[in-house]
Design a protein around this motif. Structure first.
Motif, mmCIF file in Angstrom:
data_model
loop_
_atom_site.group_PDB
_atom_site.id
_atom_site.type_symbol
_atom_site.label_atom_id
_atom_site.label_comp_id
_atom_site.label_asym_id
_atom_site.label_seq_id
_atom_site.Cartn_x
_atom_site.Cartn_y
_atom_site.Cartn_z
ATOM 1 N N MET A 172 0.844 -1.173 0.000
ATOM 2 C CA MET A 172 0.000 0.000 0.000
ATOM 3 C C MET A 172 0.891 1.239 0.000
ATOM 4 O O MET A 172 1.968 1.253 0.553
ATOM 5 C CB MET A 172 -0.887 0.008 1.248
ATOM 6 N N THR A 173 0.385 2.249 -0.585
ATOM 7 C CA THR A 173 1.128 3.493 -0.651
ATOM 8 C C THR A 173 0.712 4.413 0.491
ATOM 9 O O THR A 173 -0.266 4.170 1.181
ATOM 10 C CB THR A 173 0.872 4.204 -1.998
ATOM 11 N N ARG A 174 1.458 5.461 0.642
ATOM 12 C CA ARG A 174 1.173 6.435 1.691
ATOM 13 C C ARG A 174 -0.117 7.188 1.378
ATOM 14 O O ARG A 174 -0.432 7.449 0.224
ATOM 15 C CB ARG A 174 2.347 7.401 1.769
ATOM 16 N N ARG A 175 -0.844 7.547 2.425
ATOM 17 C CA ARG A 175 -2.107 8.272 2.267
ATOM 18 C C ARG A 175 -1.847 9.590 1.546
ATOM 19 O O ARG A 175 -0.977 10.347 1.895
ATOM 20 C CB ARG A 175 -2.715 8.538 3.633
ATOM 21 N N ARG A 176 -2.632 9.874 0.524
ATOM 22 C CA ARG A 176 -2.452 11.088 -0.274
ATOM 23 C C ARG A 176 -3.371 12.217 0.171
ATOM 24 O O ARG A 176 -3.077 13.372 -0.078
ATOM 25 C CB ARG A 176 -2.685 10.785 -1.738
ATOM 26 N N THR A 177 -4.482 11.867 0.773
ATOM 27 C CA THR A 177 -5.403 12.902 1.236
ATOM 28 C C THR A 177 -5.529 12.790 2.751
ATOM 29 O O THR A 177 -5.498 11.687 3.299
ATOM 30 C CB THR A 177 -6.797 12.732 0.601
ATOM 31 N N PRO A 178 -5.676 13.918 3.425
ATOM 32 C CA PRO A 178 -5.809 13.863 4.883
ATOM 33 C C PRO A 178 -7.167 13.290 5.284
ATOM 34 O O PRO A 178 -8.136 13.381 4.530
ATOM 35 C CB PRO A 178 -5.684 15.327 5.306
ATOM 36 N N ARG A 179 -7.216 12.687 6.467
ATOM 37 C CA ARG A 179 -8.491 12.183 6.989
ATOM 38 C C ARG A 179 -9.389 13.352 7.329
ATOM 39 O O ARG A 179 -8.952 14.313 7.920
ATOM 40 C CB ARG A 179 -8.244 11.400 8.274
ATOM 41 N N ASN A 180 -10.640 13.243 7.009
ATOM 42 C CA ASN A 180 -11.571 14.283 7.417
ATOM 43 C C ASN A 180 -12.608 13.759 8.397
ATOM 44 O O ASN A 180 -13.407 14.524 8.916
ATOM 45 C CB ASN A 180 -12.245 14.964 6.222
ATOM 46 N N SER A 181 -12.587 12.448 8.651
ATOM 47 C CA SER A 181 -13.455 11.887 9.680
ATOM 48 C C SER A 181 -12.934 10.522 10.104
ATOM 49 O O SER A 181 -12.205 9.868 9.365
ATOM 50 C CB SER A 181 -14.889 11.775 9.188
ATOM 51 N N VAL A 182 -13.329 10.116 11.300
ATOM 52 C CA VAL A 182 -12.955 8.806 11.833
ATOM 53 C C VAL A 182 -14.202 8.190 12.453
ATOM 54 O O VAL A 182 -14.952 8.868 13.154
ATOM 55 C CB VAL A 182 -11.845 8.941 12.906
#
Length: 88
Positions: A1-11
């Protein structure tokens, strides 16, 4: 898997308990489904079409992380910070 490209906006936090369970549905003529049930909430994990190498890699990563999660729970449950000597 690659590194996350977009920030999390919810959990979404789903906790285990007496109503939590996992089920694998290996359908013979379509893509398999992994169901994570948390009482009234279910999370279904599947592919978007024919199985690809990326799907397989995700499934392997999921299995590795689930194994690490189980080992962490064992260490916490048995009070063994180094994870050695976990009782069966």
């Amino acid at each position: 898997m690659t590194r996350r490209r977009t920030p999390r906006n919810s959990v979404i936090r789903l906790t285990t308990g007496h109503a939590a369970r996992t089920l694998s549905h290996p359908f013979p003529r379509r893509e398999p489904v992994l169901a994570l049930d948390f009482g009234a909430t279910s999370v279904l994990v599947t592919t978007s079409g024919p199985v690809t190498m990326e799907d397989l890699e995700f499934a392997r990563q999921l299995a590795r992380e689930a194994h690490r999660f189980a080992r962490s729970l064992e260490r916490s449950f048995y009070g063994l910070p180094d994870g050695k000597g976990v009782a069966a």
